[in-house]
Design a protein around this motif. Structure first.
Motif, PDB file in Angstrom:
ATOM      1  N   GLU A  42      -7.645  -0.159   0.448  1.00  0.00           N
ATOM      2  CA  GLU A  42      -7.361  -1.584   0.318  1.00  0.00           C
ATOM      3  C   GLU A  42      -7.590  -2.095  -1.103  1.00  0.00           C
ATOM      4  O   GLU A  42      -7.052  -3.122  -1.491  1.00  0.00           O
ATOM      5  N   TRP A  45      -4.275  -1.300  -6.060  1.00  0.00           N
ATOM      6  CA  TRP A  45      -3.196  -2.266  -6.254  1.00  0.00           C
ATOM      7  C   TRP A  45      -1.863  -1.657  -5.836  1.00  0.00           C
ATOM      8  O   TRP A  45      -1.662  -0.433  -5.923  1.00  0.00           O
ATOM      9  N   PRO A  46      -0.922  -2.490  -5.381  1.00  0.00           N
ATOM     10  CA  PRO A  46       0.420  -1.977  -5.103  1.00  0.00           C
ATOM     11  C   PRO A  46       1.037  -1.403  -6.393  1.00  0.00           C
ATOM     12  O   PRO A  46       0.753  -1.877  -7.496  1.00  0.00           O
ATOM     13  N   SER A  72       6.884   6.273  -1.152  1.00  0.00           N
ATOM     14  CA  SER A  72       7.359   4.932  -0.795  1.00  0.00           C
ATOM     15  C   SER A  72       7.581   4.777   0.701  1.00  0.00           C
ATOM     16  O   SER A  72       7.672   3.664   1.212  1.00  0.00           O
ATOM     17  N   GLU A  75       3.380   3.728   4.421  1.00  0.00           N
ATOM     18  CA  GLU A  75       2.987   2.323   4.302  1.00  0.00           C
ATOM     19  C   GLU A  75       1.658   2.160   3.584  1.00  0.00           C
ATOM     20  O   GLU A  75       1.470   1.236   2.783  1.00  0.00           O
ATOM     21  N   ARG A  78       1.579   1.869  -0.406  1.00  0.00           N
ATOM     22  CA  ARG A  78       1.978   0.612  -1.061  1.00  0.00           C
ATOM     23  C   ARG A  78       2.703   0.903  -2.390  1.00  0.00           C
ATOM     24  O   ARG A  78       2.388   0.344  -3.438  1.00  0.00           O
ATOM     25  N   SER A  80       6.422   1.015  -4.241  1.00  0.00           N
ATOM     26  CA  SER A  80       7.831   0.614  -4.221  1.00  0.00           C
ATOM     27  C   SER A  80       8.532   1.252  -5.413  1.00  0.00           C
ATOM     28  O   SER A  80       7.944   1.355  -6.496  1.00  0.00           O
TER      29      SER A  80
END
Length: 308
Positions: A42, A45-46, A72, A75, A78, A80
């Motif tokens: 958690e 960072w993304p 990617s 989940e 995180r 993209s």
């Protein structure tokens, strides 16, 4: 090297620029990155990753591209990804199914540059020379290269390559300014790619069949198409565009085998008993095939006009 660079950049950002971060080998970083992105963290960072020239990263086993896009799809990672490629149908043409299943469906198609845009970009790189104080490159020479490239492909790099070649030739000749003739010579030299030479060497009906195949891929946005569909397209193109009687079906089949041996068309399912139901695939990238046809037909039109 790619895995090592990705991990290095991630740790640099996490620890801060003042921290000393060691670079690890590719194998070690691959395992570490895969493990990192499989864990739920958690506090992490993304990550937004931009991959340019994606087609250049495609290896035989495609393990690099697979791992990156697999991140990617997890989940917890995180991650993209935005990827950039020159080939519009890259996933269908080059990537295997396990990678394609991890790709998003969002695609943005960037249109080719117009000649006005090419001129503006090149002149801005030159510092916006004025008409009164132009150096070796004149606005007129940039205009000429830009119009030619925009008519064929709209590839900015092709325009700069043409101008660079013309400048080098002008310097060798001891000229103080680039002439229109020098740019034209560079344009002719740049047009002679292997694909252009192959298309130019085709006989008339071979060219028409190849053009019909390119048109099917362009208009229908498909990767594979049936022989029967190509025959119908070829017959219509021969009659309407060239005012010629189509050759026989057996003749078309012979030409397809010839185009296959030249590496222009691939028969996807050669074991299919019915030739009419066999599927074909355009081997050159659509963009390159369209450019080659434009160059060949423009040269033919220019030659005909000159002879007249």
């Amino acid at each position: 090297q790619n895995f090592s660079e990705i991990l290095y950049q991630l740790e640099k950002q996490a620890r801060g620029p003042e921290e000393n971060v060691k670079r690890l080998s590719g194998t070690a970083t691959r395992k570490r990155l895969n493990g990192m992105f499989e864990m739920v963290d958690e506090e992490r960072w993304p990550v937004l990753m931009l991959i340019d020239e994606l087609d250049q990263l495609s290896t035989k086993k495609q393990e690099l591209i697979y791992d990156v896009f697999n991140w990617s799809s997890v989940e917890a990672a995180r991650v993209s990804i935005i990827s950039i490629a020159n080939t519009l149908d890259l996933p269908e043409r080059m990537l295997n199914q396990r990678i394609c299943s991890r790709l998003g469906m969002n695609r943005i198609v960037f249109q080719p540059y117009t000649h006005e845009e090419i001129v503006r970009i090149v002149m801005s790189k030159l510092g916006g020379s004025s008409e009164e104080d132009e150096g070796i490159i004149t606005t007129a020479s940039v205009e000429l290269a830009a119009r030619k490239v925009a008519a064929i492909s709209g590839d900015l790099r092709k325009a700069t390559d043409i101008l660079r070649s013309a400048i080098e030739a002008a310097i060798k000749r001891g000229e103080e300014q680039l002439t229109m003739q020098g740019v034209n010579e560079a344009i002719r030299a740049a047009s002679e790619t292997l694909l252009v030479l192959a298309v130019r060497s085709l006989a008339q009906h071979q060219k028409i069949i190849f053009e019909a195949a390119v048109d099917i891929v362009r208009t229908r946005d498909v990767v594979d198409f049936a022989v029967g569909e190509l025959v119908d397209k070829y017959e219509a193109t021969a009659r309407l565009a060239y005012h010629e009687d189509p050759i026989t079906y057996q003749g078309v089949v012979r030409i397809l085998l010839q185009l296959s041996s030249l590496g222009l068309i691939k028969i996807v399912n050669p074991t299919e008993p019915s030739m009419f139901r066999r599927r074909l695939r355009l081997l050159p990238a659509l963009h390159d095939a369209m450019s080659a046809l434009k160059i060949v037909y423009q040269r033919r039109i220019t030659t005909t006009v000159t002879q007249k």
